[in-house]
Motif scaffolding. Structure first.
Motif, PDB file in Angstrom:
ATOM      1  N   GLY A   1       0.811  -1.207   0.000  1.00  0.00           N
ATOM      2  CA  GLY A   1       0.000   0.000   0.000  1.00  0.00           C
ATOM      3  C   GLY A   1       0.843   1.254   0.000  1.00  0.00           C
ATOM      4  N   TYR A   2       0.168   2.375  -0.272  1.00  0.00           N
ATOM      5  CA  TYR A   2       0.828   3.675  -0.206  1.00  0.00           C
ATOM      6  C   TYR A   2      -0.194   4.708   0.256  1.00  0.00           C
ATOM      7  CZ  TYR A   2      -1.539   4.914  -4.540  1.00  0.00           C
ATOM      8  OH  TYR A   2      -2.498   5.177  -5.490  1.00  0.00           O
ATOM      9  N   GLY A   3       0.307   5.820   0.752  1.00  0.00           N
ATOM     10  CA  GLY A   3      -0.570   6.895   1.188  1.00  0.00           C
ATOM     11  C   GLY A   3       0.147   8.225   1.156  1.00  0.00           C
ATOM     12  N   VAL A   4      -0.627   9.285   0.948  1.00  0.00           N
ATOM     13  CA  VAL A   4      -0.133  10.657   1.014  1.00  0.00           C
ATOM     14  C   VAL A   4      -1.096  11.392   1.922  1.00  0.00           C
ATOM     15  CG1 VAL A   4       0.359  12.757  -0.283  1.00  0.00           C
ATOM     16  CG2 VAL A   4       0.796  10.535  -1.323  1.00  0.00           C
ATOM     17  N   ARG A   5      -0.568  12.147   2.879  1.00  0.00           N
ATOM     18  CA  ARG A   5      -1.461  12.799   3.836  1.00  0.00           C
ATOM     19  C   ARG A   5      -0.888  14.090   4.399  1.00  0.00           C
ATOM     20  NH1 ARG A   5      -0.505   7.249   5.996  1.00  0.00           N
ATOM     21  NH2 ARG A   5       1.410   7.370   7.178  1.00  0.00           N
ATOM     22  N   ALA A   6      -1.805  14.964   4.803  1.00  0.00           N
ATOM     23  CA  ALA A   6      -1.459  16.174   5.550  1.00  0.00           C
ATOM     24  C   ALA A   6      -1.477  15.777   7.018  1.00  0.00           C
ATOM     25  CB  ALA A   6      -2.471  17.274   5.271  1.00  0.00           C
ATOM     26  N   ALA A   7      -0.534  16.279   7.796  1.00  0.00           N
ATOM     27  CA  ALA A   7      -0.421  15.826   9.183  1.00  0.00           C
ATOM     28  C   ALA A   7      -0.076  16.967  10.132  1.00  0.00           C
ATOM     29  CB  ALA A   7       0.644  14.734   9.280  1.00  0.00           C
ATOM     30  N   VAL A   8      -0.500  16.784  11.375  1.00  0.00           N
ATOM     31  CA  VAL A   8      -0.128  17.661  12.487  1.00  0.00           C
ATOM     32  C   VAL A   8       0.613  16.791  13.489  1.00  0.00           C
ATOM     33  CG1 VAL A   8      -0.964  19.128  14.363  1.00  0.00           C
ATOM     34  CG2 VAL A   8      -2.196  19.058  12.190  1.00  0.00           C
ATOM     35  N   VAL A   9       1.813  17.218  13.890  1.00  0.00           N
ATOM     36  CA  VAL A   9       2.615  16.492  14.886  1.00  0.00           C
ATOM     37  C   VAL A   9       2.812  17.399  16.087  1.00  0.00           C
ATOM     38  CG1 VAL A   9       4.880  15.483  15.380  1.00  0.00           C
ATOM     39  CG2 VAL A   9       3.809  15.093  13.156  1.00  0.00           C
ATOM     40  N   ARG A  10       2.586  16.850  17.276  1.00  0.00           N
ATOM     41  CA  ARG A  10       2.799  17.585  18.531  1.00  0.00           C
ATOM     42  C   ARG A  10       3.772  16.769  19.366  1.00  0.00           C
ATOM     43  NH1 ARG A  10       1.879  22.550  20.983  1.00  0.00           N
ATOM     44  NH2 ARG A  10       1.730  22.222  23.212  1.00  0.00           N
ATOM     45  N   THR A  11       4.853  17.385  19.827  1.00  0.00           N
ATOM     46  CA  THR A  11       5.869  16.668  20.611  1.00  0.00           C
ATOM     47  C   THR A  11       5.578  16.784  22.106  1.00  0.00           C
ATOM     48  OG1 THR A  11       7.364  18.560  20.741  1.00  0.00           O
ATOM     49  CG2 THR A  11       7.628  17.075  18.858  1.00  0.00           C
ATOM     50  N   TRP A  12       6.101  15.800  22.847  1.00  0.00           N
ATOM     51  CA  TRP A  12       6.031  15.789  24.303  1.00  0.00           C
ATOM     52  C   TRP A  12       7.011  14.769  24.830  1.00  0.00           C
ATOM     53  CZ3 TRP A  12       0.699  13.912  22.873  1.00  0.00           C
ATOM     54  CH2 TRP A  12       0.636  12.525  22.782  1.00  0.00           C
ATOM     55  N   GLY A  13       7.083  14.639  26.117  1.00  0.00           N
ATOM     56  CA  GLY A  13       7.823  13.565  26.781  1.00  0.00           C
ATOM     57  C   GLY A  13       9.239  13.357  26.311  1.00  0.00           C
TER      58      GLY A  13
END
Length: 176
Positions: free
Chosen positions: A112-124
């Motif tokens: 499979g394959y995918g293309v996506r818009a993403a939001v990443v939030r860091t912690w820890g």
């Protein structure tokens, strides 16, 4: 020479499988909307050890049970949480998978394959400074024999003086 022919044959079969060329159109077989769940575990920078869950929405013949392989192609929504952060992504994906003895959750994703818009939030445990940074970006993912890779370009939402705003995130793991 033989290995080159084998590689080209494999790539041709992969392209054919992902194209959805079945000879019959889904409308001719009584098409229905369907969703399926996907899970995964991976090591991704900057979220570190991560568990993933997602849903793919598609249309396919109503009679397909997908106990054996089925083609899923459509909108994907995915979330991931790890030791160093989390991710929410919305995009498009195409995969060949099966539910096995289950009904909704895909037990195996073969390719499979995918293309996506993403939001990443860091912690820890994230090594990015400062902790609690938010990034917006675009990423691509691919899976072959349940081994997945993803790579994306992200921009920091809140600028930090002395640091670049653009980052490349990526990782590898099991699942789509």
């Amino acid at each position: 020479m033989h290995s080159r022919v084998a590689r080209l044959s494999t790539l041709a079969l992969l392209a054919f499988a992902l194209s959805g060329s079945t000879g019959l159109r889904a409308e001719e077989l009584g098409e229905a909307s369907r969703t399926a769940g996907v899970i995964g575990a991976s090591w991704v920078y900057p979220t570190e050890a991560t568990l993933d869950f997602g849903v793919i929405a598609t249309r396919m013949p109503a009679s397909y049970e997908c106990k054996t392989s089925c083609l899923f192609r459509g909108v994907t929504v995915q979330v991931a949480a790890g030791l160093g952060g989390s991710e929410f992504a919305l995009g498009y994906g195409s995969l060949i998978g099966e539910s096995g003895s289950g009904v909704w959750l895909l037990r195996r994703v073969f390719v499979g394959y995918g293309v996506r818009a993403a939001v990443v939030r860091t912690w820890g445990l994230s090594t990015l400074d400062p902790s609690g940074a938010t990034f917006l970006g675009v990423e691509g993912a691919m899976t072959v024999a349940q081994f997945g890779l993803k790579l994306g370009v992200f921009h920091r939402v809140e600028p930090v003086s002395g640091q670049g705003d653009w980052r490349i995130f990526g990782g590898a793991g099991w699942g789509f």
